[in-house]
Design a protein around this motif. Structure first.
Motif, PDB file in Angstrom:
ATOM      1  N   CYS A  87      -0.374   5.545  -8.291  1.00  0.00           N
ATOM      2  CA  CYS A  87      -1.435   6.424  -7.502  1.00  0.00           C
ATOM      3  C   CYS A  87      -0.843   7.365  -6.645  1.00  0.00           C
ATOM      4  O   CYS A  87       0.083   7.485  -5.904  1.00  0.00           O
ATOM      5  CB  CYS A  87      -2.014   5.349  -6.573  1.00  0.00           C
ATOM      6  N   ARG A 130      -6.672   0.172  -2.985  1.00  0.00           N
ATOM      7  CA  ARG A 130      -5.263   0.015  -2.910  1.00  0.00           C
ATOM      8  C   ARG A 130      -4.664  -0.940  -1.919  1.00  0.00           C
ATOM      9  O   ARG A 130      -4.167  -0.651  -0.842  1.00  0.00           O
ATOM     10  CB  ARG A 130      -4.408   1.525  -2.715  1.00  0.00           C
ATOM     11  N   ARG A 170       0.782  -1.331   0.062  1.00  0.00           N
ATOM     12  CA  ARG A 170       0.136  -0.088   0.065  1.00  0.00           C
ATOM     13  C   ARG A 170       0.839   1.161   0.077  1.00  0.00           C
ATOM     14  O   ARG A 170       0.404   2.185  -0.548  1.00  0.00           O
ATOM     15  CB  ARG A 170      -0.816  -0.039   1.153  1.00  0.00           C
TER      16      ARG A 170
END
Length: 319
Positions: free
Chosen positions: A179, A117, A12
């Protein structure tokens, strides 16, 4: 639904603040070739009968080349479409309606918000969703379809419709990119994005929603039903195995989407069975709602390597 933070914290962190892309250029090239093969497979479901603009007779009526029917005049109708013979016969103004000819098109919503995520096997949910987005976009462009979409994150990125291959690759690379960091403020809700899709898409566009649908709620229903009035709607719920069944490990810290951390012992079979039943009830309920509204629904786990075998991709006959 809880996140297994001890297992996925490293992944993550890379997805949210690191420089790692969800998909590499090599992976994208491989997906392009797989979409090409899938589009050539005659066993896949046919979504349209022809490829190019002008070859497809839309089921939606509007201003096109083929006369469909007449209806009473409404304020705002163009005078050039007046049907004078019916107007004279009935004494009431009527206008002509035509069957519109449209270029086949797809719209792809890729959810890359916080809940996406997460991943414990093979890849993050966001990465799996990006793979599906790439397959759909590549299959569409290879058939001459227009592609548009939105990457749903803190600041959504919208891409206008284009049948240009370079534009499709730009969209796919945005889907597969790193991201951004999670924002300190709340992320946009799915219900806030759905009406914008309807406003920006031409009728008959095949709409793909790629998400875990963590915030699928009553507010989404009206917008999804409105989308279904104008478009075929394909929903792909991307889940991680750990969201369906907890591993039989020891003590872990589980963090929910609300940020609350729970200390649990996953060696307890009673706890794991309780979680499995609650997860199944949640996901089955979400699937039933989407199917009940009229959506095409597919559940996809992160470890599945060939999503094109279960998700219908855009293609035409004879291609």
């Amino acid at each position: 639904m809880s996140d297994i933070s001890d297992i996925t914290s490293k992944r993550r962190r890379h997805a949210t603040t690191g420089n790692n892309q969800l998909l590499t250029e090599t992976e994208l090239q491989a997906l392009y070739q797989r979409a090409r093969s899938a589009a050539a497979d005659s066993s896949l479901q046919n979504l349209l009968e022809q490829r190019q603009a002008g070859d497809v007779a839309s089921r939606y009526r509007g201003a096109g080349l083929d006369y469909a029917e007449s209806r009473p005049y409404q304020p705002g109708d163009e005078p050039r479409f007046m049907h004078w013979s019916i107007t004279a016969r009935t004494g009431k103004p009527h206008v002509k309606q035509f069957r519109e000819e449209r270029r086949p098109a797809v719209f792809i919503l890729l959810d890359r918000r916080k809940a996406m995520r997460f991943g414990t096997r093979v890849r993050l949910k966001a990465a799996q969703a990006a793979r599906v987005a790439a397959l759909v976009a590549f299959a569409a462009t290879q058939q001459g379809w227009a592609v548009s979409g939105v990457v749903l994150e803190a600041h959504p990125h919208w891409f206008p419709a284009s049948a240009d291959t370079h534009a499709a690759w730009e969209f796919v690379r945005q889907c597969a990119g790193t991201c951004p960091s999670l924002p300190p403020t709340a992320e946009p809700a799915l219900a806030s994005i759905l009406p914008l899709i309807n406003a920006q898409s031409v009728r008959g566009t095949h709409v793909y929603l790629l998400s875990d649908f963590a915030d699928l709620d009553a507010a989404c229903e009206a917008h999804i039903l409105q989308l279904l009035n104008h478009h075929p709607l394909f929903t792909v719920q991307v889940l991680d195995t750990a969201e369906c069944e907890l591993p039989a490990t020891g003590r872990l810290n589980l963090q929910g989407l609300d940020g609350v951390t729970h200390h649990v012992n996953l060696a307890d079979p009673v706890l794991r069975e309780q979680f499995r039943q609650q997860a199944a009830a949640l996901h089955d309920g979400q699937a039933q709602r989407l199917r009940g509204w009229g959506c095409h629904y597919t559940q996809l786990l992160t470890e599945v390597d060939a999503p094109e075998l279960t998700i219908p991709l855009p293609h035409g006959i004879g291609t």
